[in-house]
Design an enzyme around this catalytic site. Structure first.
Site, mmCIF file in Angstrom:
data_model
loop_
_atom_site.group_PDB
_atom_site.id
_atom_site.type_symbol
_atom_site.label_atom_id
_atom_site.label_comp_id
_atom_site.label_asym_id
_atom_site.label_seq_id
_atom_site.Cartn_x
_atom_site.Cartn_y
_atom_site.Cartn_z
ATOM 1 N N GLU A 129 4.466 -10.292 5.241
ATOM 2 C CA GLU A 129 5.048 -9.012 4.815
ATOM 3 C C GLU A 129 4.367 -8.036 3.735
ATOM 4 O O GLU A 129 4.843 -7.314 4.705
ATOM 5 C CB GLU A 129 5.551 -10.193 3.599
ATOM 6 C CG GLU A 129 6.251 -11.499 3.900
ATOM 7 C CD GLU A 129 7.341 -11.150 5.200
ATOM 8 O OE1 GLU A 129 7.884 -10.189 5.394
ATOM 9 O OE2 GLU A 129 6.995 -12.166 5.777
ATOM 10 N N HIS B 6 3.309 -5.005 6.974
ATOM 11 C CA HIS B 6 5.239 -4.494 7.224
ATOM 12 C C HIS B 6 5.214 -3.519 6.156
ATOM 13 O O HIS B 6 5.869 -2.425 6.706
ATOM 14 C CB HIS B 6 6.355 -5.241 6.857
ATOM 15 C CG HIS B 6 6.957 -6.572 8.016
ATOM 16 N ND1 HIS B 6 6.644 -6.197 9.029
ATOM 17 C CD2 HIS B 6 7.771 -7.931 8.256
ATOM 18 C CE1 HIS B 6 7.893 -6.802 9.657
ATOM 19 N NE2 HIS B 6 7.860 -7.851 9.200
ATOM 20 N N GLY C 175 11.804 -16.987 5.412
ATOM 21 C CA GLY C 175 10.186 -17.750 5.005
ATOM 22 C C GLY C 175 9.934 -16.489 4.027
ATOM 23 O O GLY C 175 10.247 -16.387 3.027
ATOM 24 N N ALA C 176 10.343 -14.831 4.327
ATOM 25 C CA ALA C 176 9.731 -13.974 3.426
ATOM 26 C C ALA C 176 10.623 -12.436 4.022
ATOM 27 O O ALA C 176 10.730 -12.779 5.083
ATOM 28 C CB ALA C 176 8.272 -14.107 2.866
ATOM 29 N N MET C 177 10.299 -11.699 3.114
ATOM 30 C CA MET C 177 11.129 -10.203 3.041
ATOM 31 C C MET C 177 10.274 -9.726 2.572
ATOM 32 O O MET C 177 9.802 -9.421 1.232
ATOM 33 C CB MET C 177 12.453 -10.593 2.366
ATOM 34 C CG MET C 177 13.184 -9.616 2.431
ATOM 35 S SD MET C 177 13.069 -8.885 4.886
ATOM 36 C CE MET C 177 13.494 -6.869 5.041
ATOM 37 N N GLU C 178 10.134 -8.629 3.658
ATOM 38 C CA GLU C 178 8.616 -7.277 3.315
ATOM 39 C C GLU C 178 9.247 -5.538 2.562
ATOM 40 O O GLU C 178 9.171 -4.917 2.580
ATOM 41 C CB GLU C 178 8.134 -7.194 4.860
ATOM 42 C CG GLU C 178 9.435 -6.335 5.421
ATOM 43 C CD GLU C 178 9.852 -6.683 6.923
ATOM 44 O OE1 GLU C 178 10.258 -8.013 6.271
ATOM 45 O OE2 GLU C 178 10.796 -5.584 7.214
ATOM 46 N N GLU D 248 8.810 -7.105 14.150
ATOM 47 C CA GLU D 248 8.101 -7.919 14.160
ATOM 48 C C GLU D 248 6.833 -8.291 14.946
ATOM 49 O O GLU D 248 6.666 -9.181 14.950
ATOM 50 C CB GLU D 248 9.515 -8.859 14.513
ATOM 51 C CG GLU D 248 10.734 -8.728 13.308
ATOM 52 C CD GLU D 248 9.706 -8.768 11.972
ATOM 53 O OE1 GLU D 248 8.928 -9.201 12.078
ATOM 54 O OE2 GLU D 248 11.085 -8.259 10.799
#
Ligand code: 0A1
Ligand code: ZN
Length: 872
Positions: free
Chosen positions: A301, A304, A264-267, A323
């Site tokens: 994100e 995080h 989905g996405a990355m922090e 998570e």
């Protein structure tokens, strides 16, 4: 690839690193044919400085140019497969490596890779080793400075973590930018982007008055779709200050949308990279579900930045530390912003549909796994969603105020450190004075606990007794299970009125929170002064991720379904009525639909105190997954027939309701994304769906009209999906063709178009093959693959079709994907997870599909680990 024997990594073998990296200075020179990475690591011995063990750095597919210690070329080194071994001669030194890598041919989408016209990174969990040599483990935290050089024409924008320091032109049409990240971080949070990107700017003033620049970047074809995410981001930033006391730290926060992305996405610190599908939205192209998901992921994100980045994980066994906590935080955010009850209902449905089956299947693992072969396989619903449930239970046990104290203590004490789930729970224990050693079993024990409940009522003594017996089924590698701490939020309702009765009992019951805490295998609780037999409303708000076994009478179930003021438990009671019916239909135990179903449906339809959104979820049937999860043996035909039968019953029995709701809920107002409007559209979509199932021509015309007149994607899809659920194939083809003509330039719309087709009831393998031959399809793009193959495997009727062709077909696709993108390939192994449950023929067909994958040469560790475990 399967040239090496896969290595099992175990939590119990954890050792701190022999060296630390204090600082990492990178120069990334992007050229048309390759990228040169020049990395300088300032390192220091961790341990006795007079003993200097070999330095073993991670590094995959590195074409070495030069290596040096303190400027002296290293002539002796050993580089094999994924490790470089060198021998330092000082306790403090700099290590420099110049290597070449090849982003253009990197289809794994891990490390540095090409995405459309841009180049970007994905480093979690172990992608940084594909960029340069490093101690690629989360407990090694360093400050980073990154200089990127590239041709200016194709790559006018150059981004990396932290704050911008310098930029300028170089010779031959090249330019550079330097970024500096002062916060020490593990390599998995590293990010760099180069591209021809369009940017949208905004600003945020933090609670202490610091001004932060906010920027979202997208390729030109996506640039008009970034406004919503920016609004969501600002809401998340404010909320985290208010609810968790967390302020943003850098001067700038950036998001980049990438069309090629595995998850989905990355922090990444200060530079989040998102799957385009998880960030880009306009009312024209994104439905309510999509807006909802984007708002949640943007917040996730962002959150995080504290839960994950400032305080990170010691090792990957602690993944749920960041998570589970962050999913908990984003769920709270959504609940505060929208409708708490509906959010909870949907999250629990997700957990039951996906995590419960995982927890009872061959890939069951604890929230803190004890071992893994490929860490990428552990980004699971267990680590994420069950992990979030554990944090939620801590909140339930502590209450908001102590929970917040515990979270404050955690962030303060461990800021800048890499820690464990134990450290997190210990903070909660410290502020509350509670003992949590037994509670920690939630992290280490796999499997979904079962709580059996028995009721006894003594009218003479006015005593009501509940006996709770907890157990947990065996899971792979864990046969002995210990009792867990299970918070059971409960009320006792007056059987006549549904009113909650005063509670007078002994034991671990907290009257303020209405929570009874179970700690023993068997717990008996006696409630006094009950002059009539009450109806128990148990596990309110799903206060623990367990399966409750309690046989309630129809009358009791009906009371809960009609009167439980706890919306979640009302939903559960209604679902129980549907599910019981579906299971009995599947087993051939019913001739007619029981009257209880109609009583329940009618009372939902006629209850005007219910919001549209609640009404919609209360009228939705349990999923195929839920049915399978509650059957020992699955006969796919019978499951399909049962669900169709109940659906048809509801469609016909309440046809007038559906037709009038479909029409009365229509609105010509401008699109607004808020809980009320979302609920209205959801209920309208549901009503239209049921109405169309009656084969009423008017319903179909209505659906088509909604599609054609729609000013937003939710209405458009409500219309089109209803048509897709009908038998009118001509109309389906006409509308699908219209959709494509209109939207073929829009990536997200094309993905939706693919999903609609792959989800169609009559889809065959031949149809899927044809869809994959379409220009719009791209086997190297995970979103496209998921849109077609993912949707097909979710299409229960088509995928489990009697011929079983789908199984063999998907196994071939896994083999083909394995060579391109192992992470994406491995996700598809999950569709065979429950092969043992399927009655002999289909089960055997799935098993042989898995075996054919296993026989393939050069399997990635990702696919290999999952196939082996699934077959074991
Ligand atoms: N940490 C991200 C998810 C993520 C995990 C792994 C990835 O590549 C293997 C990419 C993203 C999150 O929780 O959103
Ligand atoms: Zn996350």
């Amino acid at each position: 690839m399967r040239t090496e024997t896969p290595v099992t990594i175990r939590l119990k073998d954890y050792q701190p690193p022999a060296y630390w990296i204090k600082d990492c200075a990178l120069i990334i020179r992007i050229f048309a044919s390759h990228t040169e990475v020049d990395s300088t690591l300032r390192m220091v011995r961790n341990g006795d400085p007079s003993q200097l063990p070999a330095l073993v750095l991670d590094g995959v597919e590195q074409l070495i140019q030069t290596l040096s210690f303190d400027g002296e070329a290293i002539s002796e080194y050993d580089y094999q497969h994924d490790r470089l071994t060198v021998q330092p001669t000082q306790a403090e030194f700099t290590f420099n490596a110049v290597t070449h890598i090849f982003p253009n041919t990197n289809t794994s989408l891990e490390g540095l890779y090409k995405s459309g016209t841009m180049v970007c990174t994905q480093c979690e969990a172990e992608g940084f080793r594909k960029i340069t040599f490093y101690l690629d483990r989360p407990d090694v935290m360093a400050t980073f400075s990154t200089r990127i050089e590239a041709d200016k024409a194709p790559f006018p924008i150059l981004l990396a973590n932290g704050n911008p320091i310098a930029s300028g032109d170089l010779e031959q049409g090249r330019h550079f930018a330097t970024w500096d990240d002062p916060f020490a971080k593990p390599a998995y949070l590293f990010a760099a982007v180069a591209g021809d990107l369009v940017r949208r700017d905004d600003a945020f003033t933090t609670i202490t008055g610091r001004d932060i620049s906010l920027r979202i970047f997208a390729e030109p074809h996506n640039a008009h779709k970034t406004e919503f995410a920016l609004i969501a981001l600002k809401k998340a930033m404010r909320w985290d200050e208010e609810r968790f006391g967390r302020e943003y730290d850098l001067d700038i926060f950036m998001i980049v949308a990438s069309d090629f992305f595995n998850m989905g996405a990355m922090e990444n610190k200060g530079l989040n990279i998102f799957n385009s599908a998880a960030v880009l939205a306009t009312p024209e192209t994104a439905s309510d579900d999509r807006f909802d998901r984007i708002e949640g992921i943007v917040a996730h994100e962002y959150f995080h930045n504290w839960s994950g980045n400032r305080v990170t994980c010691r090792d990957w066994f602690q993944l749920s530390l960041k998570e589970g906590f962050t999913v908990y935080r984003d769920a709270e955010f959504t609940s505060d912003l929208h409708d708490r009850a509906v959010k909870r209902i949907k999250d629990v449905m997700f957990l039951k549909n996906h995590q419960f089956p995982q927890d009872s299947g061959p890939n069951a693992h604890p929230v803190q796994p004890q071992e893994y072969i490929e860490i990428n396989n552990f980004y699971t619903v267990t680590v994420y969603e069950k992990g979030a449930e554990i944090v939620g239970m801590l909140h339930t046990l502590l209450g908001e105020s102590q929970f917040r104290q515990g979270s404050d203590l955690y962030f303060e004490r461990f800021d800048g450190m890499a820690v464990t789930t134990d450290d997190f729970v210990d903070c909660m224990a410290e502020v509350s004075g509670q003992e949590f050693s037994q509670f920690k079993r939630w992290y280490t024990q796999a499997g979904t606990p079962v709580v059996e409940i028995r009721e006894d009522y003594d009218a003479d003594l006015a005593l009501y007794r509940l006996t709770f017996t907890q157990s947990c089924p065996a899971t792979p590698g864990q046969s002995d299970k210990q009792p867990l701490v299970i918070p059971v939020k409960l009320a006792l309702l007056d059987a006549a009125t549904g009113q909650a009765l005063p509670i007078d009992c002994d034991g671990a019951y907290n009257a303020d929170t209405q929570v009874l805490t179970l700690t023993e295998a068997v717990t008996r609780v006696t409630f006094r002064h009950l002059t009539s037999r009450p109806v128990p409303s148990l596990l309110r708000d799903f206060s623990a991720p367990v399966r409750v076994r309690l046989a309630l009478s129809d009358a009791a179930l009906l009371l809960l379904a009609q009167h439980d003021e706890n919306a979640f438990n009302r939903f559960e009671a209604v679902q129980q009525v549907y599910l019981d019916t579906l299971l009995k239909l599947t087993r051939g135990e019913l001739d007619a639909i029981p009257a209880l179903v109609d009583t329940v449906v009618l009372s939902v339809l006629s209850d005007d105190r219910l919001s549209d959104a609640l009404q919609a979820v209360l009228l939705s049937l349990p999923s195929y997954q839920m049915m399978m999860d509650n059957l020992d043996q699955v006969d796919a035909n019978a499951v399909v027939a049962a669900r169709d039968r109940l659906k048809q019953h509801l469609a016909h029995q309440y046809q007038d309701h559906w037709s009038s709701l479909s029409q009365s809920l229509a609105s010509a107002d401008d699109y607004d994304f808020n809980a009320e409007e979302v609920g209205r559209r959801e209920l309208q979509g549901l009503a239209l769906h049921y109405w169309v199932l009656t084969d009423d021509k008017m319903a179909l015309n209505c659906a088509e009209a909604l599609y054609r007149a729609a000013q937003n994607q939710t209405d458009r899809l409500n219309g089109l999906k209803a048509v897709m659920a009908s038998q009118d194939v001509d109309r389906q083809q006409r509308l699908l063709a219209h959709f494509y003509r209109h939207w073929q330039q829009d990536t997200q719309m094309v993905e939706t178009w693919l999903v609609l087709q792959a989800s169609a009831e009559g889809m065959t393998v031949a149809d899927i093959v044809q869809l994959m031959a379409h220009d719009a399809f791209d086997f190297t793009n995970p979103n496209k693959v998921r849109s077609v193959l993912g949707a097909f495997t979710q299409n229960f009727k088509a995928f489990h079709d009697a011929q079983g062709e789908g199984y063999e077909f998907i196994s071939q696709q896994i083999i083909a994907l394995n060579a391109i993108n192992p992470q994406v390939a491995a996700r598809f192994v999950g569709v065979f997870e429950r092969w043992r449950k399927f009655a002999p023929e289909r089960g055997a067909a799935m098993q042989s599909a898995l075996k054919s994958v296993l026989e393939t040469e050069s399997l990635s560790s990702d696919v290999l680990e999952l196939v082996q475990k699934t077959l074991a």
